[in-house]
Design a protein around this motif. Structure first.
Motif, PDB file in Angstrom:
ATOM      1  N   UNK A   1       0.855  -1.180   0.000  1.00 16.03           N
ATOM      2  CA  UNK A   1       0.000   0.000   0.000  1.00 16.03           C
ATOM      3  C   UNK A   1       0.893   1.233   0.000  1.00 16.03           C
ATOM      4  N   UNK A   2       0.817   2.026  -1.066  1.00 18.29           N
ATOM      5  CA  UNK A   2       1.661   3.213  -1.230  1.00 18.29           C
ATOM      6  C   UNK A   2       0.860   4.460  -0.888  1.00 18.29           C
ATOM      7  N   UNK A   3       1.457   5.341  -0.073  1.00 19.55           N
ATOM      8  CA  UNK A   3       0.780   6.587   0.290  1.00 19.55           C
ATOM      9  C   UNK A   3       1.846   7.684   0.354  1.00 19.55           C
ATOM     10  N   UNK A   4       1.636   8.757  -0.382  1.00 21.03           N
ATOM     11  CA  UNK A   4       2.614   9.833  -0.452  1.00 21.03           C
ATOM     12  C   UNK A   4       1.957  11.158  -0.097  1.00 21.03           C
ATOM     13  N   UNK A   5       2.534  11.852   0.889  1.00 21.68           N
ATOM     14  CA  UNK A   5       2.004  13.134   1.351  1.00 21.68           C
ATOM     15  C   UNK A   5       2.641  14.274   0.563  1.00 21.68           C
ATOM     16  N   UNK A   6       1.816  15.276   0.195  1.00 16.69           N
ATOM     17  CA  UNK A   6       2.330  16.467  -0.463  1.00 16.69           C
ATOM     18  C   UNK A   6       1.775  17.706   0.225  1.00 16.69           C
ATOM     19  N   UNK A   7       2.666  18.617   0.600  1.00 21.38           N
ATOM     20  CA  UNK A   7       2.246  19.887   1.163  1.00 21.38           C
ATOM     21  C   UNK A   7       2.010  20.859   0.009  1.00 21.38           C
ATOM     22  N   UNK A   8       0.749  21.117  -0.297  1.00 23.40           N
ATOM     23  CA  UNK A   8       0.421  22.006  -1.410  1.00 23.40           C
ATOM     24  C   UNK A   8       0.587  23.457  -0.995  1.00 23.40           C
ATOM     25  N   UNK A   9       0.192  23.763   0.242  1.00 18.69           N
ATOM     26  CA  UNK A   9       0.311  25.126   0.751  1.00 18.69           C
ATOM     27  C   UNK A   9       0.508  25.088   2.255  1.00 18.69           C
ATOM     28  N   UNK A  10       1.410  25.912   2.766  1.00 20.05           N
ATOM     29  CA  UNK A  10       1.599  26.044   4.190  1.00 20.05           C
ATOM     30  C   UNK A  10       2.417  24.918   4.793  1.00 20.05           C
ATOM     31  N   UNK A  11       2.328  24.790   6.103  1.00 16.65           N
ATOM     32  CA  UNK A  11       3.033  23.764   6.860  1.00 16.65           C
ATOM     33  C   UNK A  11       2.106  22.572   7.048  1.00 16.65           C
ATOM     34  N   UNK A  12       2.437  21.463   6.417  1.00 17.92           N
ATOM     35  CA  UNK A  12       1.584  20.274   6.466  1.00 17.92           C
ATOM     36  C   UNK A  12       1.888  19.475   7.722  1.00 17.92           C
ATOM     37  N   UNK A  13       0.950  19.436   8.633  1.00 18.57           N
ATOM     38  CA  UNK A  13       1.093  18.649   9.857  1.00 18.57           C
ATOM     39  C   UNK A  13       0.168  17.441   9.748  1.00 18.57           C
ATOM     40  N   UNK A  14       0.746  16.258   9.676  1.00 17.98           N
ATOM     41  CA  UNK A  14      -0.041  15.042   9.485  1.00 17.98           C
ATOM     42  C   UNK A  14       0.248  14.046  10.591  1.00 17.98           C
ATOM     43  N   UNK A  15      -0.665  13.111  10.764  1.00 17.28           N
ATOM     44  CA  UNK A  15      -0.455  12.018  11.697  1.00 17.28           C
ATOM     45  C   UNK A  15      -0.562  10.709  10.939  1.00 17.28           C
ATOM     46  N   UNK A  16       0.229   9.754  11.358  1.00 13.80           N
ATOM     47  CA  UNK A  16       0.210   8.420  10.764  1.00 13.80           C
ATOM     48  C   UNK A  16      -0.022   7.424  11.890  1.00 13.80           C
ATOM     49  N   UNK A  17      -1.032   6.600  11.753  1.00 15.19           N
ATOM     50  CA  UNK A  17      -1.376   5.609  12.762  1.00 15.19           C
ATOM     51  C   UNK A  17      -1.527   4.256  12.088  1.00 15.19           C
ATOM     52  N   UNK A  18      -0.772   3.273  12.542  1.00 15.39           N
ATOM     53  CA  UNK A  18      -0.887   1.918  12.006  1.00 15.39           C
ATOM     54  C   UNK A  18      -1.225   0.960  13.138  1.00 15.39           C
ATOM     55  N   UNK A  19      -2.377   0.313  13.025  1.00 17.62           N
ATOM     56  CA  UNK A  19      -2.770  -0.733  13.967  1.00 17.62           C
ATOM     57  C   UNK A  19      -3.439  -1.845  13.174  1.00 17.62           C
ATOM     58  N   UNK A  20      -2.660  -2.848  12.813  1.00 17.42           N
ATOM     59  CA  UNK A  20      -3.212  -3.987  12.101  1.00 17.42           C
ATOM     60  C   UNK A  20      -3.790  -5.004  13.066  1.00 17.42           C
ATOM     61  N   UNK A  21      -4.884  -5.639  12.666  1.00 19.44           N
ATOM     62  CA  UNK A  21      -5.525  -6.669  13.486  1.00 19.44           C
ATOM     63  C   UNK A  21      -5.942  -7.824  12.595  1.00 19.44           C
ATOM     64  N   UNK A  22      -5.910  -9.008  13.131  1.00 20.99           N
ATOM     65  CA  UNK A  22      -6.353 -10.182  12.388  1.00 20.99           C
ATOM     66  C   UNK A  22      -7.693 -10.645  12.954  1.00 20.99           C
ATOM     67  N   UNK A  23      -8.379 -11.506  12.207  1.00 22.14           N
ATOM     68  CA  UNK A  23      -9.617 -12.095  12.707  1.00 22.14           C
ATOM     69  C   UNK A  23     -10.708 -11.104  13.024  1.00 22.14           C
ATOM     70  N   UNK A  24     -10.986 -10.171  12.080  1.00 15.96           N
ATOM     71  CA  UNK A  24     -12.017  -9.153  12.293  1.00 15.96           C
ATOM     72  C   UNK A  24     -11.771  -8.344  13.560  1.00 15.96           C
ATOM     73  N   UNK A  25     -10.510  -8.033  13.834  1.00  8.52           N
ATOM     74  CA  UNK A  25     -10.170  -7.178  14.969  1.00  8.52           C
ATOM     75  C   UNK A  25      -9.938  -7.904  16.269  1.00  8.52           C
ATOM     76  N   UNK A  26     -10.092  -9.234  16.301  1.00 11.15           N
ATOM     77  CA  UNK A  26      -9.979  -9.970  17.563  1.00 11.15           C
ATOM     78  C   UNK A  26      -8.532 -10.265  17.961  1.00 11.15           C
ATOM     79  N   UNK A  27      -7.601 -10.223  17.006  1.00  7.91           N
ATOM     80  CA  UNK A  27      -6.198 -10.532  17.301  1.00  7.91           C
ATOM     81  C   UNK A  27      -5.395  -9.241  17.206  1.00  7.91           C
ATOM     82  N   UNK A  28      -4.880  -8.713  18.316  1.00  7.05           N
ATOM     83  CA  UNK A  28      -4.197  -7.416  18.296  1.00  7.05           C
ATOM     84  C   UNK A  28      -2.811  -7.496  17.660  1.00  7.05           C
TER      85      UNK A  28
END
Length: 204
Positions: free
Chosen positions: A115-142
């Protein structure tokens, strides 16, 4: 964070629901990902279309991969590049414009999701957050075993190995790669230096 329809704030691992027309779909011929308007991946089965989901908050489960603006008060939109399944999300805050170009890499491999994701600051100071929490089994396996190797994070979600590249400022714990320490760029019409990528590998 934006409130849910009930008025309660949404949690990082369980984004608020939206009307179906507000979501975008990424696909590579082997599987598909559903993206919410705040940059949250709310549905992705791996390694195939009919496998259990790793991200399932679309149906009330857990797990997400979010790349979006730090400021919760923003206007959002997005579109596909002509003749492709490359989606460009766009967020406008009080003084910034941020874009995220995203797609599932092709040609696809049957045992690997990129999965490719590329951030671009078009104007101003781009403040972003990145959160990754993968789970298996419909969320039952952390997610467990989050470790950093240079600028790369790895973790395990049940049968799957997750890898996150391109977020050198991220912090993590044994259960979650949390967020990127709020990376900032001052840029106009220039690509930001952060290019997060998440790869889910099926067990051998």
């Amino acid at each position: 964070m934006p409130p849910t329809p009930s008025g309660e704030p949404s949690t990082p691992g369980r984004p608020r629901p939206w009307a179906l027309r507000d979501y975008a779909v990424l696909a590579d011929g082997e599987r598909g990902a559903v993206v919410g308007p705040h940059g949250e991946i709310v549905w992705l089965c791996a390694p195939r279309w009919d496998s259990d989901p790793v991200f399932s908050s679309l149906v009330g489960g857990a797990g997400t991969f979010t790349v979006g603006p730090e400021d919760p008060w923003h206007v959002w939109g997005g579109s596909y590049e002509d003749g492709s399944l490359i989606h460009v999300g766009r967020w406008v805050t009080g003084d910034t414009v941020i874009e995220c170009r995203e797609a599932l890499a092709a040609p696809a491999a049957a045992d690997r999701v990129v999965l490719l994701r590329r951030i671009r600051a078009v104007r101003g100071t781009a403040r972003v957050r990145v959160l990754l929490e993968g789970r298996d089994g419909f969320g039952s396996v952390p997610m467990t075993g989050a470790r950093r190797h240079g600028d790369t994070w790895t973790a395990r979600a049940g049968r799957h190995l997750l890898r996150l590249d391109g977020a050198p400022g991220a912090a993590g714990s044994c259960t979650m790669v949390r967020r990127t320490g709020v990376r900032s760029w001052r840029s106009s019409q220039r690509s930001a230096s952060m290019k997060p990528r998440s790869a889910l590998l099926a067990p051998q």
